[in-house]
Design a protein around this motif. Structure first.
Motif, PDB file in Angstrom:
ATOM      1  N   GLU A   1       0.720  -1.294   0.018  1.00  0.00           N
ATOM      2  CA  GLU A   1       0.010  -0.171  -0.087  1.00  0.00           C
ATOM      3  C   GLU A   1       0.843   1.306  -0.078  1.00  0.00           C
ATOM      4  O   GLU A   1       1.725   1.373   0.769  1.00  0.00           O
ATOM      5  CB  GLU A   1      -0.976  -0.140   1.194  1.00  0.00           C
TER       6      GLU A   1
ATOM      7  N   ARG B   1       0.528   5.386   0.539  1.00  0.00           N
ATOM      8  CA  ARG B   1      -0.679   6.287   0.978  1.00  0.00           C
ATOM      9  C   ARG B   1       0.237   7.789   0.834  1.00  0.00           C
ATOM     10  O   ARG B   1       1.327   7.844   1.311  1.00  0.00           O
ATOM     11  CB  ARG B   1      -0.883   6.144   2.640  1.00  0.00           C
TER      12      ARG B   1
ATOM     13  N   PHE C   1      -3.818  -5.221  -8.059  1.00  0.00           N
ATOM     14  CA  PHE C   1      -4.263  -3.912  -7.363  1.00  0.00           C
ATOM     15  C   PHE C   1      -5.613  -3.652  -7.327  1.00  0.00           C
ATOM     16  O   PHE C   1      -6.521  -3.991  -8.261  1.00  0.00           O
ATOM     17  CB  PHE C   1      -3.340  -2.765  -8.211  1.00  0.00           C
ATOM     18  N   TYR C   2      -6.119  -3.000  -6.182  1.00  0.00           N
ATOM     19  CA  TYR C   2      -7.486  -2.915  -5.807  1.00  0.00           C
ATOM     20  C   TYR C   2      -8.017  -1.530  -6.668  1.00  0.00           C
ATOM     21  O   TYR C   2      -7.095  -0.696  -6.813  1.00  0.00           O
ATOM     22  CB  TYR C   2      -7.621  -2.854  -4.280  1.00  0.00           C
TER      23      TYR C   2
ATOM     24  N   ALA D   1      -9.897   2.164  -6.811  1.00  0.00           N
ATOM     25  CA  ALA D   1      -9.960   3.125  -6.134  1.00  0.00           C
ATOM     26  C   ALA D   1     -10.934   3.201  -4.867  1.00  0.00           C
ATOM     27  O   ALA D   1     -10.819   3.537  -3.827  1.00  0.00           O
ATOM     28  CB  ALA D   1      -9.994   4.458  -6.767  1.00  0.00           C
TER      29      ALA D   1
ATOM     30  N   ASP E   1     -12.091   0.809  -3.321  1.00  0.00           N
ATOM     31  CA  ASP E   1     -11.914  -0.347  -2.384  1.00  0.00           C
ATOM     32  C   ASP E   1     -10.374   0.190  -1.605  1.00  0.00           C
ATOM     33  O   ASP E   1      -9.959  -0.695  -0.847  1.00  0.00           O
ATOM     34  CB  ASP E   1     -11.510  -1.518  -2.777  1.00  0.00           C
ATOM     35  N   ARG E   2     -10.098   1.409  -1.612  1.00  0.00           N
ATOM     36  CA  ARG E   2      -9.007   1.977  -0.590  1.00  0.00           C
ATOM     37  C   ARG E   2      -9.417   2.693   0.252  1.00  0.00           C
ATOM     38  O   ARG E   2     -10.245   3.516   0.210  1.00  0.00           O
ATOM     39  CB  ARG E   2      -8.024   2.536  -1.561  1.00  0.00           C
TER      40      ARG E   2
ATOM     41  N   ALA F   1      -4.897   6.308   0.427  1.00  0.00           N
ATOM     42  CA  ALA F   1      -4.270   5.384  -0.310  1.00  0.00           C
ATOM     43  C   ALA F   1      -4.362   5.716  -1.671  1.00  0.00           C
ATOM     44  O   ALA F   1      -5.128   5.712  -2.478  1.00  0.00           O
ATOM     45  CB  ALA F   1      -4.742   3.803   0.088  1.00  0.00           C
TER      46      ALA F   1
ATOM     47  N   LEU G   1      -2.489   3.593  -3.982  1.00  0.00           N
ATOM     48  CA  LEU G   1      -2.331   2.435  -4.570  1.00  0.00           C
ATOM     49  C   LEU G   1      -2.132   1.526  -3.487  1.00  0.00           C
ATOM     50  O   LEU G   1      -1.375   1.687  -2.400  1.00  0.00           O
ATOM     51  CB  LEU G   1      -0.986   2.419  -5.366  1.00  0.00           C
ATOM     52  N   ASN G   2      -2.863   0.340  -3.818  1.00  0.00           N
ATOM     53  CA  ASN G   2      -2.753  -0.804  -2.873  1.00  0.00           C
ATOM     54  C   ASN G   2      -3.083  -2.084  -3.629  1.00  0.00           C
ATOM     55  O   ASN G   2      -3.889  -2.224  -4.369  1.00  0.00           O
ATOM     56  CB  ASN G   2      -3.481  -0.539  -1.492  1.00  0.00           C
ATOM     57  N   GLY G   3      -2.614  -3.314  -2.892  1.00  0.00           N
ATOM     58  CA  GLY G   3      -3.030  -4.547  -3.479  1.00  0.00           C
ATOM     59  C   GLY G   3      -2.448  -5.551  -2.709  1.00  0.00           C
ATOM     60  O   GLY G   3      -1.953  -5.385  -1.624  1.00  0.00           O
TER      61      GLY G   3
END
Length: 129
Positions: free
Chosen positions: A8, A10, A44-45, A47, A49-50, A54, A56-58
């Motif tokens: 992730e 942030r 990667f999830y 937007a 789901d963040r 965040a 970028l996350n996954g």
């Protein structure tokens, strides 16, 4: 039960258009070089789901086959390393479930043994048994 790598980035400001394009370029290039089409690479999830800050996350579910474990880990951590270097102002968190993966300015994200050819060969032999 499975083990996953989670990552992730942030920060208070969203990605710029140039940053988003660079992230997409990195992800596409790294995905094209992923060695196992039947395993999970970086996921990667969306937007929605963040967390609000965040950018970028996954996560990546790690393979059950011992011989593929370290090559997948190395590939995913190399991808996340490249992304971190492309987004240096973000606060990054990378872990295997609840255990943080260390960051090194020179090597990036790495786990002990993930590039050990002899260990990978031994683990691959288990796959063939």
């Amino acid at each position: 039960m499975s083990v996953s790598l989670m990552y992730e980035a942030r920060r208070a400001t969203p990605l710029t258009a140039a940053e988003a394009a660079e992230v997409e370029r990195i992800v596409n290039a790294r995905e094209a070089s992923f060695p196992y089409p039947d395993e999970e690479s970086c996921f990667f999830y969306d937007a929605g789901d963040r967390a609000p800050d965040a950018v970028l996350n996954g996560s990546t579910k790690l393979p059950f086959r011992p011989g593929r474990l370290f090559p997948v880990i190395a590939h995913v951590l190399d991808t996340v390393t490249e992304l971190r270097r492309a987004l240096p102002t973000a606060q990054w968190s990378v872990s295997t479930d609840d255990v943080p993966v260390p960051w090194d300015e020179t090597e990036g994200y790495a786990l002990a043994g993930m590039r050990d050819a002899e260990l990978i060969a031994e683990l691959s032999a288990i796959d063939e048994e």
